[in-house]
Design an enzyme around this catalytic site. Structure first.
Site, PDB file in Angstrom:
ATOM      1  N   GLU A   1     -11.178  -9.731   1.882  1.00 11.25           N
ATOM      2  CA  GLU A   1     -11.209  -9.981   0.439  1.00 11.25           C
ATOM      3  C   GLU A   1     -10.522 -11.305   0.117  1.00 11.25           C
ATOM      4  O   GLU A   1      -9.347 -11.471   0.462  1.00 11.25           O
ATOM      5  CB  GLU A   1     -10.498  -8.830  -0.296  1.00 11.25           C
ATOM      6  CG  GLU A   1     -11.156  -7.481  -0.093  1.00 11.25           C
ATOM      7  CD  GLU A   1     -10.398  -6.337  -0.770  1.00 11.25           C
ATOM      8  OE1 GLU A   1      -9.363  -6.593  -1.430  1.00 11.25           O
ATOM      9  OE2 GLU A   1     -10.836  -5.186  -0.647  1.00 11.25           O
TER      10      GLU A   1
ATOM     11  N   HIS B   1     -12.135  -5.180  -5.958  1.00 11.23           N
ATOM     12  CA  HIS B   1     -10.849  -4.493  -5.810  1.00 11.23           C
ATOM     13  C   HIS B   1     -10.122  -4.465  -7.152  1.00 11.23           C
ATOM     14  O   HIS B   1      -8.922  -4.785  -7.246  1.00 11.23           O
ATOM     15  CB  HIS B   1      -9.976  -5.165  -4.742  1.00 11.23           C
ATOM     16  CG  HIS B   1      -9.046  -4.200  -4.065  1.00 11.23           C
ATOM     17  ND1 HIS B   1      -8.608  -4.364  -2.781  1.00 11.23           N
ATOM     18  CD2 HIS B   1      -8.459  -3.045  -4.505  1.00 11.23           C
ATOM     19  CE1 HIS B   1      -7.804  -3.369  -2.445  1.00 11.23           C
ATOM     20  NE2 HIS B   1      -7.693  -2.555  -3.479  1.00 11.23           N
TER      21      HIS B   1
END
Length: 316
Positions: A256, A275
């Site tokens: 990420e 997220h």
């Protein structure tokens, strides 16, 4: 004497105000600021959120460290074993994100099951006629399989039940719940929707691989709001491309922002959010306030909530 706290990332303004009221606050949002703080100050506590690493090199640079804290639940970015070996208290906010992650899970589930993302996209492209080829379904009457029946899993189970779903689950151990406990293989075989709520560790890394995906029902959906690395993405892409499962929705990736996961992110049967499940205004403020209050309590001798001390048993 006021203790010194190092922030590796920003926190909610209200939490920052509380922190500054009781301790000296220094920031290490970038390498320059971090080095300057470490060169000049004795650091007694380090606070991070999801990206800043509290690892051995940083702890080596903080010989007076008393507390390592994360404004959140998971501790992937905190070296708990190293902190414990140094008798450093590890503080987090267990259970603080259960409600919002459960909501996010259901949102992803609904979007995927009802093909809602594509529906909205087509209307924004002025293609109202897309309704003539719409293909979607509903949660009511489907079987929801939950892997990991902790705080979040239990909330997802209750929400699924409210939508008319039959719930079954597998967890490390059975608990006293009104849902059927089954071996993981049976949950995968029986469920129309499988939702992951397991912690990430050596045992769960890649726990959903080719064999597990092969057990899932044709046309079933997989939801992951836990940790990206629970799923073998190569096996997942193959299962999606071969239409062995019908879709994947996640709020987490192993990388990420995505680099290696780009192919998965852009797959037409995949929905990924950045997220952001815990970033609602309510939960973000709550997580930060809970963590900061416990850090302040630890540094001022008042004693934090014992449940917030992740390594409390090891420190006894």
């Amino acid at each position: 004497m006021r203790k010194n706290v190092l922030l590796l990332e920003t926190i909610a303004d209200e939490a920052l105000a509380v922190l500054r009221e009781h301790v000296n606050v220094f920031t290490g949002y970038n390498d320059t600021d971090l080095k300057e703080t470490l060169d000049k100050e004795d650091v007694h506590a380090i606070i991070t959120r999801g990206k800043g690493l509290i690892n051995k090199p940083l702890m080596d640079a903080c010989p007076h460290l008393l507390v390592a804290a994360r404004c959140g639940v998971g501790l992937d970015n905190v070296d708990v074993a190293e902190a414990t070996a140094r008798k450093v208290m590890v503080i987090n906010a267990p259970g603080s994100n259960a409600a919002t992650i459960a909501e996010h899970t259901l949102a992803l589930m609904l979007m995927l099951m009802r093909n809602m993302y594509e529906s909205v996209a087509q209307v924004k492209q002025d293609n109202w006629a897309w309704r003539n080829q719409y293909a979607g379904d509903e949660l009511n009457g489907k079987t929801l399989g939950i892997l990991g029946m902790g705080n979040i899993g239990k909330r997802v189970a209750r929400l699924g039940e409210a939508f008319g779903m039959e719930v079954c689950y597998w967890s490390k151990s059975a608990t006293d719940l009104p849902y059927q406990y089954l071996p993981m293989e049976a949950v995968l075989q029986r469920s129309d929707v499988v939702s992951l709520h397991l912690p990430f560790n050596n045992e769960t890394n890649g726990i959903i691989g080719a064999a597990q995906l092969g057990l899932m029902k044709a046309g079933s959906l997989l939801i992951n709001t836990a940790r990206g690395a629970l799923v073998d993405h190569n096996a997942l892409l193959l299962a999606l491309n071969e239409k062995r499962i019908s879709g994947y929705a996640a709020d987490v990736l192993p990388d990420e922002p995505p680099v290696q996961s780009q192919e998965l992110v852009h797959h037409p049967k995949v929905i990924v959010t950045p997220h952001s499940g815990s970033l609602t205004a309510t939960t973000y403020k709550h997580i930060c306030m809970v963590t900061i209050n416990n850090v302040v309590a630890a540094l001022t001798g008042k004693g934090p909530d014992p449940n917030s001390i992740y390594n409390r048993h090891a420190l006894q």
